[in-house]
Scaffold this motif. Structure first.
Motif, PDB file in Angstrom:
ATOM      1  N   ASP A  36       1.222   0.959   5.904  1.00 19.03           N
ATOM      2  CA  ASP A  36       1.698   1.514   4.640  1.00 19.03           C
ATOM      3  C   ASP A  36       2.981   2.327   4.827  1.00 19.03           C
ATOM      4  O   ASP A  36       3.934   2.163   4.094  1.00 19.03           O
ATOM      5  N   ASN A  70       1.803  15.285   3.339  1.00 19.78           N
ATOM      6  CA  ASN A  70       2.094  14.009   2.709  1.00 19.78           C
ATOM      7  C   ASN A  70       0.907  13.626   1.823  1.00 19.78           C
ATOM      8  O   ASN A  70      -0.201  13.392   2.318  1.00 19.78           O
ATOM      9  N   LYS A  72       0.343  10.916   0.386  1.00 21.47           N
ATOM     10  CA  LYS A  72      -0.056   9.516   0.546  1.00 21.47           C
ATOM     11  C   LYS A  72      -1.149   9.326   1.591  1.00 21.47           C
ATOM     12  O   LYS A  72      -1.775   8.280   1.651  1.00 21.47           O
TER      13      LYS A  72
END
Length: 111
Positions: A36, A70, A72
């Motif tokens: 990713d 982060n 994500k």
């Protein structure tokens, strides 16, 4: 955790997941790793109390890393670091500007 030196973040780690790939000759779907994103990280030392807690939970072969915060990053992802695949055990996040996340990793045995 705001006192971590950026110069110690000298490694790259890759976050990703397994997704369904192509079928093999037997008609079975083979899962493949799909990266990713990649970030810089550094090693982090845990306290003796944290180590005992992990042992009490029967969690072995762990490693702690630090990354810049982060959003994500999720616990469902896998991490590739130093030619080894890890699953995420915990994410200790700091919210705010210029903060870091301490991520506890456990060596993964694969699928």
């Amino acid at each position: 955790m705001k006192n971590y030196k950026l110069s110690r973040m000298n490694k790259r780690c890759e976050f990703g997941t397994y997704v369904a790939g192509k079928e093999n000759s037997f008609g079975q779907t083979i899962d493949v790793y799909k990266p990713d994103f990649t970030v810089y990280c550094g090693d982090y030392s845990i306290s003796m109390a944290q180590a005992v807690t992990l042992l009490g939970l029967n969690i072995e072969n762990t490693r702690e890393i630090v990354i810049r915060h982060n959003d994500k990053v999720t616990s469902e992802q896998l991490v590739h670091l130093d030619d080894t695949e890890y699953k995420i055990i915990t994410i200790d996040s700091d919210k705010g500007v210029n903060t870091f996340d301490v991520i506890t990793l456990q060596e993964s045995k694969g699928l």
